[in-house]
Design an enzyme around this catalytic site. Sequence first.
Site, PDB file in Angstrom:
ATOM      1  N   CYS A 137      38.074  48.138  41.588  1.00 32.40           N
ATOM      2  CA  CYS A 137      37.781  49.022  40.459  1.00 32.40           C
ATOM      3  C   CYS A 137      36.356  48.804  39.945  1.00 32.40           C
ATOM      4  O   CYS A 137      36.089  47.842  39.223  1.00 32.40           O
ATOM      5  CB  CYS A 137      38.794  48.789  39.343  1.00 32.40           C
ATOM      6  SG  CYS A 137      38.493  49.818  37.902  1.00 32.40           S
ATOM      7  N   CYS A 140      35.927  48.967  36.186  1.00 27.01           N
ATOM      8  CA  CYS A 140      36.335  47.742  35.476  1.00 27.01           C
ATOM      9  C   CYS A 140      35.309  46.622  35.683  1.00 27.01           C
ATOM     10  O   CYS A 140      34.985  45.903  34.747  1.00 27.01           O
ATOM     11  CB  CYS A 140      37.676  47.220  35.986  1.00 27.01           C
ATOM     12  SG  CYS A 140      38.894  48.467  36.387  1.00 27.01           S
ATOM     13  N   ASP A 141      34.852  46.451  36.915  1.00 24.53           N
ATOM     14  CA  ASP A 141      34.119  45.228  37.259  1.00 24.53           C
ATOM     15  C   ASP A 141      32.644  45.440  37.609  1.00 24.53           C
ATOM     16  O   ASP A 141      31.914  44.458  37.791  1.00 24.53           O
ATOM     17  CB  ASP A 141      34.806  44.534  38.457  1.00 24.53           C
ATOM     18  CG  ASP A 141      36.238  44.140  38.115  1.00 24.53           C
ATOM     19  OD1 ASP A 141      36.503  43.860  36.939  1.00 24.53           O
ATOM     20  OD2 ASP A 141      37.090  44.121  39.025  1.00 24.53           O
TER      21      ASP A 141
END
Length: 321
Positions: A137, A140-141
């Site tokens: 992701c 997200c990261d």
Amino acid sequence: MTTHRTRMLIIGSGPAGYSAAIYGARAGMEPIVVQGLQPGGQLTITTDVENYPGFEDVIQGPWLMEQMQKQAEHVGTRMMWDTIVEVDLEGGSPFRAIGDSGDEYVGDVLVIATGAQAKWLGVPGEQELGGKGVSACATCDGFFYRGKKVAVIGGGNTAVEEALYLTNHSDDVTLIHRRDELRSEKILQERLFKSDKITPMWNKSVERFVAGENGALAKLELVDTVTGEKSELEVDGAFVAIGHAPSTELFKGKLPMDDGGYLLVEAGTPKTEIPGVFACGDVMDHTYRQAVTAAGTGCMAALDAERFLATLEFAAKEAAE
Ligand code: NDP
């Protein structure tokens, strides 16, 4: 075998299921959440979370899910450590589900929040380096790879979107695809080819994720899918974007799904084809897939469940008079 009766039965315990439970409990529906194999869902396998509103500092995915679970319990939700293995939706409300434990769950409304799982390549190093350079992701990261060298693996819409997103953080993004043609939409392809920060790498498969001395991802071992030639690519981060699989096995033949297996709902609502059965979170959303959007649709499912129950109970009262 024990039968657990509730007005609101929720299957799944990610942000969607817990949010539905919080709203459902506060509306007096005394929900039961059957948590499944991975209580807390996908966020329990991520580390830093920086994009869930309400927290000034970085929080941990497992901690966030623990808070949601406790909040749902605090307002009156019953949590069950069980995994649903069978559902009976025929004949409408109430709906029946059977757990792995042999217990039976009966709910006047059913909220499906079983989520989705990122697909993984299944090659050496991938699992071991999860959270240490390997992720599924970018939203997200990606932030953690500011100014670093990253790669995205895949050739669909998700892969291209992730590569484009990563250019916000990195000037050196490689898109690794196993063929020489992308399957993503043309407009996304155009944006990708226009970016001077993204280098496509064609006909390559990742065979191994390799750690450096610090234990984090350092390079990818690749093989050419046409010639068989081996090569390596040094990277700090690698994002596997080869699709997601919704957890909808239980509902095959019982609820309509799209070609990818995602549950179909009435546009803009969590309503499935069966009155009283609602779907929320990643199980019905292959586009946004964020904790905050899952929580939002969980809330919508609870509000619609409440309306459905009110109509049902009103009709029953009328019939009794
Ligand atoms: P897709 O199934 O569309 O694409 C998966 C990609 O991963 C393909 O390019 C495929 O290669 C590759 N792949 C699959 N398995 C492997 C493997 N084992 N090794 C290497 N490569 C592999 O998944 P997406 O997640 O991209 O999209 C899913 C759905 O969500 C689609 O319908 C998509 O359109 C939609 N979506 C829409 C968005 C939007 O509208 N903005 C954003 C994101 C997703 P190959 O091409 O060779 O099969």
